[in-house]
Design an enzyme around this catalytic site. Structure first.
Site, PDB file in Angstrom:
ATOM      1  CE  LYS A  94      -1.604   1.503   4.078  1.00 57.13           C
ATOM      2  NZ  LYS A  94      -1.270   2.888   4.457  1.00 57.13           N
ATOM      3  CG  ASN A  95       2.432   2.581   3.516  1.00 54.99           C
ATOM      4  OD1 ASN A  95       1.258   2.867   3.281  1.00 54.99           O
ATOM      5  ND2 ASN A  95       2.889   2.364   4.734  1.00 54.99           N
ATOM      6  NE  ARG A 124      -4.058  10.785   8.854  1.00 56.78           N
ATOM      7  CZ  ARG A 124      -5.393  10.826   8.819  1.00 56.78           C
ATOM      8  NH1 ARG A 124      -6.013  11.982   8.761  1.00 56.78           N
ATOM      9  NH2 ARG A 124      -6.080   9.723   8.842  1.00 56.78           N
ATOM     10  CB  CYS A 157      -4.824  10.266  12.033  1.00 52.29           C
ATOM     11  SG  CYS A 157      -3.159   9.637  12.151  1.00 52.29           S
ATOM     12  NE  ARG A 174       0.755  10.759   9.993  1.00 47.52           N
ATOM     13  CZ  ARG A 174       0.295   9.667   9.396  1.00 47.52           C
ATOM     14  NH1 ARG A 174      -0.840   9.143   9.800  1.00 47.52           N
ATOM     15  NH2 ARG A 174       0.941   9.129   8.379  1.00 47.52           N
ATOM     16  N   PRO A 175       1.992  16.473  10.870  1.00 43.15           N
ATOM     17  CG  PRO A 175       3.976  17.075  11.907  1.00 43.15           C
ATOM     18  CD  PRO A 175       2.862  16.075  11.955  1.00 43.15           C
ATOM     19  CB  ILE A 176       2.631  18.753   5.669  1.00 45.34           C
ATOM     20  CG1 ILE A 176       1.790  20.020   5.814  1.00 45.34           C
ATOM     21  CG2 ILE A 176       1.752  17.507   5.624  1.00 45.34           C
ATOM     22  CD1 ILE A 176       0.931  20.316   4.581  1.00 45.34           C
ATOM     23  CG  ASP A 177       7.047  20.626  10.042  1.00 49.18           C
ATOM     24  OD1 ASP A 177       6.395  19.567  10.054  1.00 49.18           O
ATOM     25  OD2 ASP A 177       8.130  20.739  10.640  1.00 49.18           O
ATOM     26  CG  ASP A 219       3.652   1.520   9.460  1.00 45.56           C
ATOM     27  OD1 ASP A 219       3.848   1.760   8.259  1.00 45.56           O
ATOM     28  OD2 ASP A 219       3.342   2.406  10.291  1.00 45.56           O
ATOM     29  CB  ILE A 221       8.042   6.870  14.178  1.00 49.17           C
ATOM     30  CG1 ILE A 221       9.341   6.075  13.967  1.00 49.17           C
ATOM     31  CG2 ILE A 221       7.607   7.583  12.906  1.00 49.17           C
ATOM     32  CD1 ILE A 221      10.531   6.906  13.564  1.00 49.17           C
ATOM     33  NE  ARG A 239      -7.086   4.153   5.868  1.00 50.97           N
ATOM     34  CZ  ARG A 239      -6.303   4.980   6.545  1.00 50.97           C
ATOM     35  NH1 ARG A 239      -6.541   5.240   7.801  1.00 50.97           N
ATOM     36  NH2 ARG A 239      -5.252   5.534   5.957  1.00 50.97           N
TER      37      ARG A 239
HETATM   38  C1  EPZ Z   1       4.457   6.962   6.114  1.00 51.34           C
HETATM   39  O1  EPZ Z   1       3.686   8.025   6.640  1.00 51.34           O
HETATM   40  C2  EPZ Z   1       3.539   5.746   6.092  1.00 51.34           C
HETATM   41  N1  EPZ Z   1       2.383   6.033   5.251  1.00 51.34           N
HETATM   42  C3  EPZ Z   1       3.081   5.412   7.516  1.00 51.34           C
HETATM   43  O2  EPZ Z   1       2.312   4.207   7.438  1.00 51.34           O
HETATM   44  C4  EPZ Z   1       4.312   5.151   8.370  1.00 51.34           C
HETATM   45  O3  EPZ Z   1       3.907   4.895   9.697  1.00 51.34           O
HETATM   46  C5  EPZ Z   1       5.234   6.378   8.327  1.00 51.34           C
HETATM   47  O4  EPZ Z   1       5.573   6.678   6.963  1.00 51.34           O
HETATM   48  C6  EPZ Z   1       6.528   6.152   9.097  1.00 51.34           C
HETATM   49  O5  EPZ Z   1       7.213   5.062   8.543  1.00 51.34           O
HETATM   50  C7  EPZ Z   1       2.515   5.952   3.904  1.00 51.34           C
HETATM   51  O6  EPZ Z   1       3.587   5.705   3.376  1.00 51.34           O
HETATM   52  C8  EPZ Z   1       1.277   6.196   3.091  1.00 51.34           C
HETATM   53  P1  EPZ Z   1       6.504  10.389   8.135  1.00 51.34           P
HETATM   54  P2  EPZ Z   1       4.293   9.532   6.603  1.00 51.34           P
HETATM   55  O7  EPZ Z   1       6.377  11.670   7.414  1.00 51.34           O
HETATM   56  O8  EPZ Z   1       5.219   9.693   5.439  1.00 51.34           O
HETATM   57  C9  EPZ Z   1       6.959  13.631  11.541  1.00 51.34           C
HETATM   58  C10 EPZ Z   1       0.487   2.816   7.752  1.00 51.34           C
HETATM   59  O9  EPZ Z   1       0.086   2.273   8.784  1.00 51.34           O
HETATM   60  N2  EPZ Z   1       6.831  14.640  10.469  1.00 51.34           N
HETATM   61  O10 EPZ Z   1       7.649   9.482   7.790  1.00 51.34           O
HETATM   62  O11 EPZ Z   1       3.163  10.464   6.739  1.00 51.34           O
HETATM   63  C11 EPZ Z   1       5.682  12.843  11.752  1.00 51.34           C
HETATM   64  O12 EPZ Z   1       4.813  13.542  12.616  1.00 51.34           O
HETATM   65  C12 EPZ Z   1       0.929   4.259   7.800  1.00 51.34           C
HETATM   66  O13 EPZ Z   1       0.594   2.261   6.634  1.00 51.34           O
HETATM   67  C13 EPZ Z   1       7.031  15.989  10.761  1.00 51.34           C
HETATM   68  O14 EPZ Z   1       7.306  16.345  11.910  1.00 51.34           O
HETATM   69  O15 EPZ Z   1       5.146   9.553   7.943  1.00 51.34           O
HETATM   70  C14 EPZ Z   1       6.193  11.562  12.361  1.00 51.34           C
HETATM   71  O16 EPZ Z   1       6.402  11.769  13.736  1.00 51.34           O
HETATM   72  C15 EPZ Z   1       0.681   4.891   9.150  1.00 51.34           C
HETATM   73  N3  EPZ Z   1       6.904  16.909   9.767  1.00 51.34           N
HETATM   74  C16 EPZ Z   1       7.545  11.354  11.677  1.00 51.34           C
HETATM   75  O17 EPZ Z   1       7.918  12.633  11.153  1.00 51.34           O
HETATM   76  C17 EPZ Z   1       6.624  16.554   8.479  1.00 51.34           C
HETATM   77  O18 EPZ Z   1       6.554  17.447   7.603  1.00 51.34           O
HETATM   78  C18 EPZ Z   1       7.535  10.357  10.541  1.00 51.34           C
HETATM   79  O19 EPZ Z   1       6.457  10.686   9.703  1.00 51.34           O
HETATM   80  C19 EPZ Z   1       6.434  15.185   8.195  1.00 51.34           C
HETATM   81  C20 EPZ Z   1       6.553  14.246   9.197  1.00 51.34           C
END
Ligand code: EPZ
Length: 418
Positions: free
Chosen positions: A22-23, A91, A115, A120-123, A306, A328, A398
């Site tokens: 999926k990811n 997200r 969630c 889930r920030p995007i900064d 995960d 994480i 999902r």
């Molecule tokens: C991906 O989410 C996966 N989703 C998640 O899987 C997975 O848990 C996660 O990576 C970590 O491995 C998909 O690939 C669709 P991140 P993503 O950005 O990319 C922080 C599942 O169960 N962060 O790597 O959204 C964030 O808050 C899902 O399949 C910022 O601070 O995760 C987190 O603490 C759940 N600012 C950490 O980084 C940002 O701009 C890692 O998040 C982005 C992220």
């Protein structure tokens, strides 16, 4: 709302084929927006998240078909405004941001918000895109991004939780169409990021270093259509490995990529699991009682967040004490209260769950909260005495393709009630 009724006490036995990831599929489907030509993506799992993404692509103007695991898309033109009603439900749809900016020069998308597993920030996504020349502003819960021209830069994408998977994807996709060289430091190394890079290279992108912390992307003027087969889902594989162990069964996983599972296999072996290669797959058996291990979730190649909930389920019935630290998503422990309802002995200290293995769990009605927590509750139900009713099963659908059918084929007594 569907629910799953699981009767405990059956050892899983047999072979199970692991679906596409999926990811990996979600960002690769988003990447098809980068070209007006046709793309063919194979081994796509039939999941509600995938269908959401296909709906978003078609609402953005792409022609999309999905049949027998094969998606064809053709985005001859792309609208820069993403459909709010769909984006707020998933997200991961944030990964259309990079392709839309590269294609249209501007984008409007609703901010993902939070969630159950946490904020889930995007900064970092926006910081990386800004470095390329795409300025963003927030207004009314939406993010507006504009860029006159994307220009390659050296960008550091690390955050306080380490690298970001979808953030790396977004910046990498935008950089394929930027003028000049982009260097991403502290890039995510997940296999799904590597798979996206391989697909982009097939489209004509110039990328090196994928799968390492430092990636270099030389922008190109045009990306063409391509064909690609999605890598296997390492988290689904890990979930079934835990299913084999928690029921002390004997399961062969096929269609997997063992090199994506090195850390998980190591940790499960340190619990006492026997995991050995067998005819194009891996065979998991538990010759004797398992023992507890401690672990910490980290970015790849560390232990995957995960898989944290699934390991909590396993440790709750394994003799000894296990300390499980979530680095994480520190709030990703919704499953603990439900496991407690089934008799698990666990307390939370900050972002560490301390789990004392108990003799047995007892079946109970439990509530699924997020994708992986739901899977953990099903795993607990497989070994609990009596019947477990897992409500809100849409969370599971999902991210797991036909999980009840796959488990039934391994002998589990599991039934979906519509
Ligand atoms: C991906 O989410 C996966 N989703 C998640 O899987 C997975 O848990 C996660 O990576 C970590 O491995 C998909 O690939 C669709 P991140 P993503 O950005 O990319 C922080 C599942 O169960 N962060 O790597 O959204 C964030 O808050 C899902 O399949 C910022 O601070 O995760 C987190 O603490 C759940 N600012 C950490 O980084 C940002 O701009 C890692 O998040 C982005 C992220």
């Amino acid at each position: 709302m569907d629910k799953l009724i699981v009767k405990g006490g059956v050892r899983l036995k047999g072979r199970v084929n692991i679906s596409g990831s999926k990811n990996s599929a979600l960002p690769i489907l988003a990447a098809t927006l980068l070209t007006p030509e046709t793309c063919v993506i194979r081994n796509v799992p039939d999941l509600s998240d995938i269908r959401f993404m296909l709906e978003i692509l078609s609402r953005l103007g792409a022609k999309v078909t999905f049949e027998d695991g094969v998606v064809t898309t053709r985005a001859e033109k792309v609208d820069s405004e993403t459909p709010y009603d769909l984006v707020r439900k998933m997200r991961a749809s944030i990964c259309v941001l990079g392709p839309i900016i590269a294609r249209c020069g501007r984008a409007k998308i609703s901010e993902p918000g939070g969630c159950v597993i946490g904020d889930r920030p995007i900064d970092i996504h926006l910081k990386g895109l800004a470095a390329l020349g795409a300025e963003s502003r927030m207004e009314g819960g939406d993010v507006y991004v504009t860029s006159k021209e994307l220009v390659g830069k050296e960008i550091f994408l690390g955050g306080k939780f380490g690298s970001t998977v979808l953030g790396t994807d977004n910046v990498m996709m935008a950089a394929t169409r930027a003028r000049g060289l982009t260097i991403i430091e502290s890039a995510a190394c997940e296999p799904e990021v590597r798979d996206l890079a391989e697909f982009l290279r097939k489209m004509g992108a110039k990328i090196v270093g994928q799968g390492t912390r430092r990636m270099e992307i030389e922008g190109v003027d045009h990306l063409h259509g391509a064909e690609h087969s999605i890598i296997p889902d390492r988290i689904e594989a890990g979930t079934f490995m835990v299913g084999a162990l928690i029921t002390q069964g004997d399961v062969v996983l096929t269609g997997i990529e063992p090199e994506h599972l090195v850390n998980l296999i190591d940790r499960l072996k340190s619990c006492g699991a026997h995991i050995n290669p067998e005819a194009s797959g891996l065979r998991i058996t538990t010759p004797h009682e398992l023992s507890s291990v401690d672990f910490v979730t980290e970015t790849y190649p560390g232990f995957p967040t995960d898989m944290q909930a699934q390991m909590c389920a396993l440790m709750s019935v394994t003799p000894g004490i296990s300390a499980i630290t979530e680095k994480i998503f520190p709030h990703r422990f919704m499953h603990l209260s439900e496991l407690r309802r089934m008799g698990a002995s666990v307390e939370l200290e900050g972002a560490t769950a301390i789990i004392h293995g108990v003799e047995h769990l007892s079946g109970a009605p439990v509530m699924a909260s997020d994708l992986r927590a739901s899977a953990a509750l099903v795993l607990a139900g497989l070994v609990a005495q009596g019947t477990t009713e897992v409500n809100r099963v849409y969370h599971i659908d999902r991210g797991y393709e036909h999980i009840d059918q796959k488990l039934s084929a391994l002998g589990a007594q599991i039934e979906r009630i519509r």
